[in-house]
Every structure is written in C-alpha cells, then in structure tokens.
Design a protein around this motif. Structure first.
Motif, PDB file in Angstrom:
ATOM      1  N   ARG A 140      63.737  27.682  53.441  1.00 24.88           N
ATOM      2  CA  ARG A 140      64.253  27.023  52.234  1.00 24.88           C
ATOM      3  C   ARG A 140      63.633  25.635  52.078  1.00 24.88           C
ATOM      4  NH1 ARG A 140      69.427  28.725  54.513  1.00 24.88           N
ATOM      5  NH2 ARG A 140      69.977  30.786  53.678  1.00 24.88           N
ATOM      6  N   MET A 141      63.447  24.954  53.203  1.00 29.77           N
ATOM      7  CA  MET A 141      62.864  23.610  53.180  1.00 29.77           C
ATOM      8  C   MET A 141      61.422  23.664  52.682  1.00 29.77           C
ATOM      9  SD  MET A 141      62.891  20.911  56.375  1.00 29.77           S
ATOM     10  CE  MET A 141      64.675  20.739  56.394  1.00 29.77           C
ATOM     11  N   ALA A 142      60.716  24.743  53.006  1.00 31.13           N
ATOM     12  CA  ALA A 142      59.321  24.880  52.600  1.00 31.13           C
ATOM     13  C   ALA A 142      59.176  25.381  51.171  1.00 31.13           C
ATOM     14  CB  ALA A 142      58.598  25.831  53.551  1.00 31.13           C
ATOM     15  N   ARG A 143      60.225  26.072  50.662  1.00 31.10           N
ATOM     16  CA  ARG A 143      60.067  26.754  49.377  1.00 31.10           C
ATOM     17  C   ARG A 143      60.935  26.205  48.260  1.00 31.10           C
ATOM     18  NH1 ARG A 143      60.440  32.707  52.303  1.00 31.10           N
ATOM     19  NH2 ARG A 143      58.563  32.463  53.588  1.00 31.10           N
ATOM     20  N   SER A 144      62.028  25.526  48.588  1.00 35.01           N
ATOM     21  CA  SER A 144      62.907  25.010  47.532  1.00 35.01           C
ATOM     22  C   SER A 144      63.304  23.580  47.869  1.00 35.01           C
ATOM     23  CB  SER A 144      64.121  25.924  47.345  1.00 35.01           C
ATOM     24  OG  SER A 144      64.825  26.119  48.566  1.00 35.01           O
ATOM     25  N   ALA A 145      64.524  23.360  48.306  1.00 31.00           N
ATOM     26  CA  ALA A 145      64.950  22.022  48.725  1.00 31.00           C
ATOM     27  C   ALA A 145      66.169  22.127  49.618  1.00 31.00           C
ATOM     28  CB  ALA A 145      65.262  21.134  47.517  1.00 31.00           C
ATOM     29  N   VAL A 165      66.938   4.924  47.461  1.00 34.64           N
ATOM     30  CA  VAL A 165      66.263   6.209  47.603  1.00 34.64           C
ATOM     31  C   VAL A 165      64.769   5.931  47.716  1.00 34.64           C
ATOM     32  CG1 VAL A 165      66.202   6.521  45.082  1.00 34.64           C
ATOM     33  CG2 VAL A 165      65.824   8.491  46.598  1.00 34.64           C
ATOM     34  N   ARG A 166      64.117   6.596  48.668  1.00 32.45           N
ATOM     35  CA  ARG A 166      62.698   6.377  48.938  1.00 32.45           C
ATOM     36  C   ARG A 166      62.002   7.730  48.986  1.00 32.45           C
ATOM     37  NH1 ARG A 166      62.911   3.997  54.139  1.00 32.45           N
ATOM     38  NH2 ARG A 166      63.270   6.146  54.805  1.00 32.45           N
ATOM     39  N   ARG A 167      61.031   7.938  48.121  1.00 33.89           N
ATOM     40  CA  ARG A 167      60.253   9.181  48.111  1.00 33.89           C
ATOM     41  C   ARG A 167      59.344   9.198  49.338  1.00 33.89           C
ATOM     42  NH1 ARG A 167      59.017  11.749  43.017  1.00 33.89           N
ATOM     43  NH2 ARG A 167      58.510  13.949  43.445  1.00 33.89           N
ATOM     44  N   MET A 168      59.187  10.361  49.955  1.00 33.92           N
ATOM     45  CA  MET A 168      58.402  10.483  51.179  1.00 33.92           C
ATOM     46  C   MET A 168      57.375  11.606  51.056  1.00 33.92           C
ATOM     47  SD  MET A 168      59.350   8.151  53.339  1.00 33.92           S
ATOM     48  CE  MET A 168      58.689   8.784  54.888  1.00 33.92           C
ATOM     49  N   PRO A 169      56.193  11.432  51.668  1.00 33.42           N
ATOM     50  CA  PRO A 169      55.167  12.486  51.654  1.00 33.42           C
ATOM     51  C   PRO A 169      55.308  13.488  52.787  1.00 33.42           C
ATOM     52  CG  PRO A 169      54.255  10.499  52.619  1.00 33.42           C
ATOM     53  CD  PRO A 169      55.675  10.162  52.233  1.00 33.42           C
ATOM     54  N   TRP A 170      56.308  13.366  53.608  1.00 37.46           N
ATOM     55  CA  TRP A 170      56.542  14.279  54.714  1.00 37.46           C
ATOM     56  C   TRP A 170      58.031  14.327  55.007  1.00 37.46           C
ATOM     57  CZ3 TRP A 170      58.733  12.211  59.176  1.00 37.46           C
ATOM     58  CH2 TRP A 170      58.679  10.813  59.307  1.00 37.46           C
ATOM     59  N   PRO A 171      58.549  15.349  55.725  1.00 37.16           N
ATOM     60  CA  PRO A 171      57.814  16.351  56.505  1.00 37.16           C
ATOM     61  C   PRO A 171      57.289  17.516  55.678  1.00 37.16           C
ATOM     62  CG  PRO A 171      60.148  16.735  56.753  1.00 37.16           C
ATOM     63  CD  PRO A 171      60.011  15.475  55.926  1.00 37.16           C
ATOM     64  N   GLY A 172      57.775  17.704  54.452  1.00 36.41           N
ATOM     65  CA  GLY A 172      57.277  18.790  53.622  1.00 36.41           C
ATOM     66  C   GLY A 172      56.336  18.272  52.552  1.00 36.41           C
ATOM     67  N   ALA A 179      73.854  19.829  43.467  1.00 36.75           N
ATOM     68  CA  ALA A 179      72.662  19.721  42.633  1.00 36.75           C
ATOM     69  C   ALA A 179      71.577  20.725  43.017  1.00 36.75           C
ATOM     70  CB  ALA A 179      72.105  18.303  42.716  1.00 36.75           C
ATOM     71  N   GLY A 180      71.831  21.553  44.038  1.00 37.64           N
ATOM     72  CA  GLY A 180      70.893  22.612  44.376  1.00 37.64           C
ATOM     73  C   GLY A 180      70.243  22.530  45.739  1.00 37.64           C
ATOM     74  N   ALA A 181      70.552  21.509  46.529  1.00 35.04           N
ATOM     75  CA  ALA A 181      69.964  21.393  47.866  1.00 35.04           C
ATOM     76  C   ALA A 181      70.720  22.280  48.850  1.00 35.04           C
ATOM     77  CB  ALA A 181      69.987  19.950  48.336  1.00 35.04           C
ATOM     78  N   HIS A 182      69.992  23.097  49.604  1.00 40.47           N
ATOM     79  CA  HIS A 182      70.611  23.906  50.646  1.00 40.47           C
ATOM     80  C   HIS A 182      70.855  23.038  51.879  1.00 40.47           C
ATOM     81  CE1 HIS A 182      69.678  27.667  48.502  1.00 40.47           C
ATOM     82  NE2 HIS A 182      68.516  27.099  48.210  1.00 40.47           N
ATOM     83  N   GLU A 183      71.876  23.362  52.656  1.00 40.74           N
ATOM     84  CA  GLU A 183      72.162  22.608  53.869  1.00 40.74           C
ATOM     85  C   GLU A 183      71.190  23.012  54.976  1.00 40.74           C
ATOM     86  OE1 GLU A 183      76.219  23.241  54.928  1.00 40.74           O
ATOM     87  OE2 GLU A 183      76.989  21.960  53.329  1.00 40.74           O
TER      88      GLU A 183
END
Length: 360
Positions: free
Chosen positions: A30-35, A169-176, A199-203
């Motif tokens: 889920r982390m790799a494909r959605s959020a 809030v800080r946007r990050m280029p990793w881990p995904g 809002a749609g984030a999986h745990e």
C-alpha cells in the motif's frame, strides 16, 4: 541511543511505536502503490527560534541554511573534529521557527551541544519532543491525502508549511516516491491520525517504512553508520552536506575527501540468501573469503526484493563479490545490488587532478 552505533545488544529504537498494523508486507504494498500513515512519534524534536536562528545554525551545521526560505526544509549533519557523523537531522523552516527532528533518544546530546554554542547569538534552541509528534504519510497518493485532510500541500520535496493550530508539514523525497512528515501537536496526535486515515491513508507501521527506506538506499544514523562513518560513505554529500560552505566542525575532512580522494567505504544494498528466522543483525560483519570487509546495517524483509540489507563495505570490494553477511547461525550468503553502487567515471577528484597538473 544518540549518535553512537546500534549494536545487537542495544534495544530496538522503534519499540515505542507500532512495528506493523497486522500485515507488514501488505502495508509495504500500500505504501508503494497508494498512501499510508506511519506513527513516528518517538522521534525527537528541537525547535530553534530567535532572529539569529539561521545565521547561528549555519555556523554549526553541514548544510547551507543561512538564507533558508521560510517555506523550506533540508537534511543536515553535525560532525566531530575528524569529520565523522554524530547527528543527523531533518529540517523544516516555517514561520519564525526552525524545526529539527532526529533519531529517538538523540535530543539530550544534540541539545546540549547546541546550547553550549549559543554564546551571544539571539537564539533559543529547546526540546519540543513533548509538544510535537511526527506522523509520516508515504506513497504516490500523499498529496491527495494531504489535500483531502485539509492540510496545506508543499509543492516540492523539502517544501515546508505551517499547520493550522501549530506544527509543520514537510514534503519528503523518501522513503517512497512521495512522502510528507507532519509535526503535529502531541496532544492532538490521535485526532490527526483519524483525520489522515479518513482522508484515505492506510495504517502502517515502522517495518514498512524501514523496508522502503532500505530500498531507496537512505541511511539511518546508528543503524547504517558506525563511529567511523564520514558523510561521503553513505550518500549524505549534497543531501545533507553543502560542499562549498565552510565554518563548521569537521569541514576539513569533508573538503579533503571530496577534493583529494575517495571515501574508504560505500553504502550498498545487499540481497540476502536467508530465511526469516536467520537474518543477520545490524553491526554484524560482512566478510569476503573469511576476511571482514564491512558491516551490516538495516535488515528488512521487502515485499518484492525479499530479505535485503544496507551495508557499509570497503570501496575495493567488487560488485560481483560473493559475500557473507552476519555470523554464526545468522550468517547468510549476500550479493551487492549493482544498481545501488554509484557509477564512477574514472575522473580523479578535482584536488588530485590539480596536483597532477602542477607536477607536469
């Protein structure tokens, strides 16, 4: 645990937060494909306020921050006199405050050093760990989740914006491929968690976060570094170290290695031929023909790659070498992922090239 090396006998630094939410491999997917949203509230947070905050930090940190805009973040280090890494921080500058979040347990030593360096500067560094908790949203749908949760969305990696009601809030280029760290009021952590999941984030737990971090080749202080690590060995030049700025402790080593030589070791991704129960541990040796040539760092089970690890190995080790990671019953055959090795074009470092010109 501060900037010292994590050994097999040391406690799990992530034990204070959930390792998973029921299915670590599904959480990775889920982390790799959605959020997903991950509780990283055990991280330490230092805030720095005062009119001299940027110019003062610029003298202490490896990154160029003297003119850091108020909507920007970065990564940075503090080194010892010999250029070895003591502290790693992720930075956000929002409003009139610089936020530094760092490894669990690292704040006392780091804050002690910062406080001793205040002198006459108009700054106030303080421990804000009890006030702010880190939640990380990770995945390609990060921006959509933030928007649906009513969170301002920074428009670039390391962009940083103040949160309504406090925090940043800080946007990050990793881990995904996309991610964001939210430093939220600790008293409202559960409310923020519910808001992000609605809002749609999986745990997800830290096991999934760490697996994607390893895949991305991002080092973690004390796991993928030891007491001898210099920034060049683990990919922190550029990311956390500005090569053309001066006036910080350890700068001479940074400049010397960049201009005259190559670092003695490099961080690589190892593929391990091992089962779940016999993975090597952080700090264990990497050997070639029975001789130590490096150390194991973070070890994870990846949802696509299988068992993999970050490791610091001697630069002289060939990419196709047949290695062994770990020892005794946890020893596993290992091979270097060639894509994890930065290409070298054979061009000598600029300082050595200049020396060659002088000899001619």
């Amino acid at each position: 645990m501060t900037g010292t090396e994590l050994t097999p006998d040391a406690p799990d630094r992530d034990s204070a937060v959930p390792a998973h939410r029921g299915d670590p491999l599904a959480e990775q997917r889920r982390m790799a494909r959605s959020a997903t949203v991950v509780d990283r509230s055990h991280r330490g947070v230092i805030t720095v306020t005062g009119e001299d905050r940027l110019s003062w930090l610029h003298l202490l940190l490896t990154q160029h921050v003297s003119e850091l805009p108020a909507d920007t973040g970065t990564e940075t280090l503090i080194l010892d006199l010999n250029g070895r890494v003591l502290h790693h921080m992720v930075v956000a500058h929002a409003g009139e405050t610089v936020y530094l979040d760092t490894e669990p347990g690292d704040v006392p030593e780091l804050l002690d050093y910062l406080t001793k360096m205040v002198f006459w500067s108009k700054v106030e560094p303080r421990d804000a760990t009890a006030e702010l908790a880190v939640l990380s949203v990770v995945g390609p749908d990060t921006a959509a989740v933030l928007g649906a949760a009513g969170v301002p969305v920074p428009d670039r990696p390391h962009g940083a914006l103040a949160l309504p009601g406090g925090g940043v809030v800080r946007r990050m280029p990793w881990p995904g491929v996309d991610a964001a760290d939210l430093l939220v009021p600790r008293a409202e952590q559960d409310t923020w968690w519910a808001r992000l999941t609605a809002a749609g984030a999986h745990e997800a737990g830290t096991m999934a976060f760490e697996a994607l971090r390893v895949e991305s080749g991002r080092p973690r202080l004390g796991l993928d570094t030891d007491e001898r690590t210099i920034p060049h060995e683990v990919g922190w030049i550029g990311e956390a170290v500005h090569l053309t700025k001066g006036c910080y402790r350890g700068q001479e080593t940074v400049a010397r290695v960049a201009n005259l030589g190559r670092p003695p070791r490099r961080l690589v991704l190892l593929h391990l031929d091992a089962g779940d129960e016999h993975l090597p541990e952080p700090g264990a040796p990497v050997t070639l023909g029975g001789r130590p040539v490096g150390r194991v760092g973070t070890v994870v089970q990846h949802h696509e790659l299988g068992p993999v690890a970050l490791a610091l190995v001697k630069r002289s080790v060939a990419v196709d070498a047949e290695l062994v990671a770990g020892e005794d019953e946890r020893a596993a055959p290992a091979r270097i992922d060639p894509d994890s090795v930065p290409p070298e074009d054979g061009t000598p470092p600029p300082g050595r090239a200049a020396q060659g010109g002088l000899r001619r």
